[in-house]
Design a protein around this motif. Structure first.
Motif, PDB file in Angstrom:
ATOM      1  N   GLY A  47       0.808  -1.212   0.000  1.00 39.42           N
ATOM      2  CA  GLY A  47       0.000   0.000   0.000  1.00 39.42           C
ATOM      3  C   GLY A  47       0.842   1.263   0.000  1.00 39.42           C
ATOM      4  O   GLY A  47       0.535   2.227  -0.708  1.00 39.42           O
ATOM      5  N   LYS A  54       1.191   6.849  -6.682  1.00 41.16           N
ATOM      6  CA  LYS A  54      -0.004   7.667  -6.914  1.00 41.16           C
ATOM      7  C   LYS A  54       0.303   9.139  -6.683  1.00 41.16           C
ATOM      8  O   LYS A  54      -0.138  10.005  -7.448  1.00 41.16           O
ATOM      9  N   VAL A 137      -8.123   3.304 -11.760  1.00 38.79           N
ATOM     10  CA  VAL A 137      -8.246   2.695 -10.427  1.00 38.79           C
ATOM     11  C   VAL A 137      -7.277   3.369  -9.462  1.00 38.79           C
ATOM     12  O   VAL A 137      -7.625   3.670  -8.312  1.00 38.79           O
ATOM     13  N   LEU A 138      -6.064   3.634  -9.927  1.00 46.23           N
ATOM     14  CA  LEU A 138      -5.047   4.261  -9.085  1.00 46.23           C
ATOM     15  C   LEU A 138      -5.443   5.690  -8.709  1.00 46.23           C
ATOM     16  O   LEU A 138      -5.289   6.097  -7.556  1.00 46.23           O
ATOM     17  N   ASN A 140      -8.443   6.898  -8.442  1.00 47.81           N
ATOM     18  CA  ASN A 140      -9.620   6.893  -7.576  1.00 47.81           C
ATOM     19  C   ASN A 140      -9.362   6.232  -6.219  1.00 47.81           C
ATOM     20  O   ASN A 140     -10.220   6.292  -5.348  1.00 47.81           O
ATOM     21  N   TRP A 141      -8.209   5.608  -6.052  1.00 46.05           N
ATOM     22  CA  TRP A 141      -7.897   4.900  -4.805  1.00 46.05           C
ATOM     23  C   TRP A 141      -7.664   5.906  -3.687  1.00 46.05           C
ATOM     24  O   TRP A 141      -6.926   6.875  -3.835  1.00 46.05           O
ATOM     25  N   ASN A 142      -8.281   5.663  -2.532  1.00 50.35           N
ATOM     26  CA  ASN A 142      -8.158   6.605  -1.418  1.00 50.35           C
ATOM     27  C   ASN A 142      -7.159   6.141  -0.358  1.00 50.35           C
ATOM     28  O   ASN A 142      -7.062   6.762   0.701  1.00 50.35           O
ATOM     29  N   GLU A 144      -7.067   3.005   1.083  1.00 47.99           N
ATOM     30  CA  GLU A 144      -7.523   1.903   1.931  1.00 47.99           C
ATOM     31  C   GLU A 144      -6.921   0.591   1.447  1.00 47.99           C
ATOM     32  O   GLU A 144      -6.918   0.286   0.257  1.00 47.99           O
ATOM     33  N   PHE A 147      -8.749  -2.273  -0.696  1.00 47.97           N
ATOM     34  CA  PHE A 147      -8.942  -2.147  -2.137  1.00 47.97           C
ATOM     35  C   PHE A 147      -7.683  -2.492  -2.923  1.00 47.97           C
ATOM     36  O   PHE A 147      -7.640  -2.285  -4.131  1.00 47.97           O
ATOM     37  N   LEU A 148      -6.657  -3.012  -2.268  1.00 47.80           N
ATOM     38  CA  LEU A 148      -5.429  -3.394  -2.970  1.00 47.80           C
ATOM     39  C   LEU A 148      -5.674  -4.508  -3.980  1.00 47.80           C
ATOM     40  O   LEU A 148      -4.960  -4.630  -4.960  1.00 47.80           O
ATOM     41  N   HIS A 150      -7.835  -4.703  -6.124  1.00 44.66           N
ATOM     42  CA  HIS A 150      -8.293  -4.196  -7.419  1.00 44.66           C
ATOM     43  C   HIS A 150      -7.136  -3.830  -8.349  1.00 44.66           C
ATOM     44  O   HIS A 150      -7.350  -3.601  -9.533  1.00 44.66           O
ATOM     45  N   PHE A 151      -5.942  -3.770  -7.801  1.00 39.04           N
ATOM     46  CA  PHE A 151      -4.789  -3.381  -8.616  1.00 39.04           C
ATOM     47  C   PHE A 151      -4.201  -4.586  -9.328  1.00 39.04           C
ATOM     48  O   PHE A 151      -4.081  -5.668  -8.753  1.00 39.04           O
TER      49      PHE A 151
END
Length: 162
Positions: A47, A54, A137-138, A140-142, A144, A147-148, A150-151
């Protein structure tokens, strides 16, 4: 867990079947907690790496070219240079025989060497910055960790980018 510890105090014989059963349950719980901890540490490291990339993405860029990706990886590999220079400067000042911040310096050097070697050989694992869907996706990733998943992580080696 408190229920098990309370039962252990009531048992008289240390080699009884009940005692062995309770010891087995305790060991199983400890192993499960250690595995959870290892997974959390690994997720946290991944992360942090993804968050670093990011934060340094060029603004307004849909996908990165090979050259841009190579430059981003080079800056990632050199992210500890400033801190290492500061430590070297502190060590050069004064008449001390031992090194200040030796453990931190060693950790940074080992990490840097391992990542450079990884980049030179099999490739550095990072998000796929050349794919438009992964870039979305990257962006929009906040941050958390849940949600890893999804990468789509991809290995980039020097020979693939030059």
């Amino acid at each position: 867990m408190p229920k098990i510890k309370k039962n252990i105090e009531n048992l008289k014989h240390p080699n009884s079947r009940k005692m062995m059963s309770l010891a087995k349950k305790i060991n199983k719980e400890e192993k499960k907690n250690n595995n959870k901890l290892g997974t959390h540490i690994k997720q946290n490291l991944i992360g942090e790496k993804i968050m670093w990339f990011k934060d340094r993405l060029p603004v307004g860029c849909q996908v990165l070219t090979r050259q841009q990706t190579f430059e981003l990886i080079e800056s990632y590999l050199g992210r500890f240079n400033e801190e290492l220079e500061q430590i070297a400067l502190k060590n050069s000042v004064g008449q001390r025989k031992n090194r200040q911040h030796a453990s931190r310096e060693d950790v940074l050097n080992i990490t840097k060497k391992r990542e450079i070697e990884e980049f030179e050989t099999c490739g550095l694992e990072m998000p796929d910055l050349m794919d438009i869907h992964q870039m979305e996706v990257l962006r929009n990733w906040n941050g958390e960790l849940r949600f890893l998943q999804h990468f789509k992580l991809r290995r980039y080696a020097r020979k693939h980018l030059t």
